[in-house]
Design a protein around this motif. Sequence first.
Motif, mmCIF file in Angstrom:
data_model
loop_
_atom_site.group_PDB
_atom_site.id
_atom_site.type_symbol
_atom_site.label_atom_id
_atom_site.label_comp_id
_atom_site.label_asym_id
_atom_site.label_seq_id
_atom_site.Cartn_x
_atom_site.Cartn_y
_atom_site.Cartn_z
ATOM 1 N N HIS A 278 0.833 -1.207 0.000
ATOM 2 C CA HIS A 278 0.000 0.000 0.000
ATOM 3 C C HIS A 278 0.870 1.261 0.000
ATOM 4 C CE1 HIS A 278 -3.755 -2.120 1.917
ATOM 5 N NE2 HIS A 278 -3.535 -2.473 0.655
ATOM 6 N N LEU A 279 1.874 1.285 0.864
ATOM 7 C CA LEU A 279 2.728 2.472 0.972
ATOM 8 C C LEU A 279 3.513 2.702 -0.316
ATOM 9 C CD1 LEU A 279 4.048 1.995 4.622
ATOM 10 C CD2 LEU A 279 2.209 3.508 3.834
ATOM 11 N N CYS A 280 3.973 1.605 -0.925
ATOM 12 C CA CYS A 280 4.720 1.723 -2.186
ATOM 13 C C CYS A 280 3.823 2.242 -3.311
ATOM 14 C CB CYS A 280 5.306 0.369 -2.581
ATOM 15 S SG CYS A 280 7.065 0.222 -2.271
ATOM 16 N N LEU A 281 2.623 1.691 -3.412
ATOM 17 C CA LEU A 281 1.712 2.122 -4.468
ATOM 18 C C LEU A 281 1.292 3.583 -4.284
ATOM 19 C CD1 LEU A 281 -0.574 -1.039 -4.876
ATOM 20 C CD2 LEU A 281 1.220 -0.240 -6.425
ATOM 21 N N ALA A 282 1.176 4.034 -3.037
ATOM 22 C CA ALA A 282 0.837 5.434 -2.792
ATOM 23 C C ALA A 282 1.981 6.359 -3.183
ATOM 24 C CB ALA A 282 0.487 5.639 -1.315
ATOM 25 N N LEU A 283 3.188 5.807 -3.235
ATOM 26 C CA LEU A 283 4.339 6.609 -3.653
ATOM 27 C C LEU A 283 4.286 6.949 -5.145
ATOM 28 C CD1 LEU A 283 7.042 7.837 -2.729
ATOM 29 C CD2 LEU A 283 8.125 5.625 -3.204
ATOM 30 N N ILE A 284 3.581 6.119 -5.943
ATOM 31 C CA ILE A 284 3.513 6.353 -7.386
ATOM 32 C C ILE A 284 2.800 7.660 -7.711
ATOM 33 C CG2 ILE A 284 2.573 5.471 -9.558
ATOM 34 C CD1 ILE A 284 3.141 2.650 -8.532
ATOM 35 N N PRO A 285 1.570 7.911 -7.222
ATOM 36 C CA PRO A 285 0.964 9.219 -7.514
ATOM 37 C C PRO A 285 1.749 10.384 -6.927
ATOM 38 C CG PRO A 285 -0.364 7.983 -5.937
ATOM 39 C CD PRO A 285 0.643 7.035 -6.485
ATOM 40 N N PHE A 286 2.469 10.154 -5.829
ATOM 41 C CA PHE A 286 3.308 11.218 -5.282
ATOM 42 C C PHE A 286 4.437 11.567 -6.253
ATOM 43 C CE2 PHE A 286 7.233 12.327 -3.019
ATOM 44 C CZ PHE A 286 6.846 13.528 -2.427
ATOM 45 N N LEU A 287 5.113 10.539 -6.787
ATOM 46 C CA LEU A 287 6.193 10.778 -7.750
ATOM 47 C C LEU A 287 5.674 11.470 -9.007
ATOM 48 C CD1 LEU A 287 8.181 7.405 -7.495
ATOM 49 C CD2 LEU A 287 8.955 9.657 -6.747
ATOM 50 N N LEU A 288 4.539 11.024 -9.494
ATOM 51 C CA LEU A 288 3.973 11.631 -10.697
ATOM 52 C C LEU A 288 3.527 13.071 -10.440
ATOM 53 C CD1 LEU A 288 1.947 8.586 -12.064
ATOM 54 C CD2 LEU A 288 4.137 9.458 -12.879
ATOM 55 N N SER A 289 3.098 13.359 -9.212
ATOM 56 C CA SER A 289 2.734 14.740 -8.869
ATOM 57 C C SER A 289 3.966 15.632 -8.854
ATOM 58 C CB SER A 289 2.048 14.778 -7.498
ATOM 59 O OG SER A 289 0.858 14.032 -7.504
ATOM 60 N N VAL A 290 5.070 15.117 -8.323
ATOM 61 C CA VAL A 290 6.334 15.872 -8.349
ATOM 62 C C VAL A 290 6.748 16.137 -9.788
ATOM 63 C CG1 VAL A 290 8.789 15.793 -7.759
ATOM 64 C CG2 VAL A 290 7.084 14.998 -6.106
ATOM 65 N N MET A 291 6.575 15.125 -10.651
ATOM 66 C CA MET A 291 6.885 15.295 -12.069
ATOM 67 C C MET A 291 6.047 16.416 -12.679
ATOM 68 S SD MET A 291 6.193 12.630 -15.207
ATOM 69 C CE MET A 291 4.422 12.929 -15.077
ATOM 70 N N LEU A 292 4.755 16.421 -12.385
ATOM 71 C CA LEU A 292 3.864 17.438 -12.950
ATOM 72 C C LEU A 292 4.229 18.846 -12.471
ATOM 73 C CD1 LEU A 292 0.401 15.630 -12.657
ATOM 74 C CD2 LEU A 292 1.733 16.026 -14.739
ATOM 75 N N ILE A 293 4.772 18.941 -11.269
ATOM 76 C CA ILE A 293 5.152 20.244 -10.729
ATOM 77 C C ILE A 293 6.394 20.795 -11.427
ATOM 78 C CG2 ILE A 293 6.035 21.439 -8.678
ATOM 79 C CD1 ILE A 293 4.271 19.556 -6.999
ATOM 80 N N TYR A 294 7.388 19.941 -11.623
ATOM 81 C CA TYR A 294 8.698 20.425 -12.060
ATOM 82 C C TYR A 294 8.951 20.308 -13.563
ATOM 83 C CZ TYR A 294 10.085 20.820 -7.193
ATOM 84 O OH TYR A 294 10.162 21.179 -5.877
ATOM 85 N N ARG A 295 8.149 19.536 -14.262
ATOM 86 C CA ARG A 295 8.443 19.341 -15.679
ATOM 87 C C ARG A 295 8.144 20.607 -16.478
ATOM 88 N NH1 ARG A 295 3.671 15.367 -18.077
ATOM 89 N NH2 ARG A 295 1.959 16.879 -18.026
ATOM 90 N N GLU A 296 8.769 20.692 -17.646
ATOM 91 C CA GLU A 296 8.564 21.820 -18.556
ATOM 92 C C GLU A 296 8.338 21.287 -19.959
ATOM 93 O OE1 GLU A 296 11.960 24.319 -18.276
ATOM 94 O OE2 GLU A 296 11.562 24.956 -16.215
#
Length: 280
Positions: free
Chosen positions: A249-267
């Motif tokens: 559960h904790l690992c799978l919850a890390l996936i949307p967190f990583l993708l959210s970080v990507m959406l914040i910083y990507r250009e």
Amino acid sequence: MMMIQNWMVAHATKQQQQLRRLKITTHRVIVATFLFSISFFLFSPKIPRSPTHHQFADLRNLLGVPNTLNVITNFPFLVVGVLGLVLTLEGGFFTISSQAETWAWILFYAGIIGVAFGSVYYHLKPDNNRVLWDTLPMMVAYSSLFSSLVIERIGQRIGLCCMCALLFAAFTCVLYERIYDDIRLCLMFQFILPLAIAAAAFVYPSNYTHARYWFSSIGVYLLAKFEAVSDKKLYRANNYVISGHSLEHLCLALIPFLLSVMLIYRERKLKRLGDVKDQL
């Protein structure tokens, strides 16, 4: 100077040819996987959901909450899902360049919120009647995530069509399992779609920077699946502190967190004219 230009043109042409061959090979692998899955469904016997599916390693009841850690480890899904949904709707925080992408990410975060509530409901009393509320939101999240990749890297029309088709397929798979007590369609869906996400992320170049977060998410997903199948072994290995399923559960919850970080910083990358024409 002319020799350098000719070399650059030849090098670029060679790279395009290699990418084209890689895409063809990947398409063949996906088609072969799809045909194998169809054959598996047509020629294999019915597979009912085993009662052992609901027998998790950690059955502790703490503070009156059944299967406590398997329940509370879904809280990160709710936090990341709500924050991601709010920031997507806000429109100025994430780097999203089209309305179609926005719809796909909204559906993704809505699916993650659904995972939080559905998984809590299931783990309070795991059985065949409740498991669909754990399965369906995750399949919706898979569908929207793959569709967002298609919209970004292949085209908006095909991505939106893909999203509608996958959502219909997800509901059909769950309904089929519910009516016929047969998990084959759900197994096919949950096997093919993560594979397709990994293939699309690898083969099709991104229009944004920070695409490495896709591959980090794939690695985390594989780790989560390992933790799921090693539920009891991991529970014993850490002296019965936390089970493999709770770690999943904790690992799978890390996936949307990583993708959210990507959406914040990507250009947005500058696109060549030929790439633009290919997506139109």
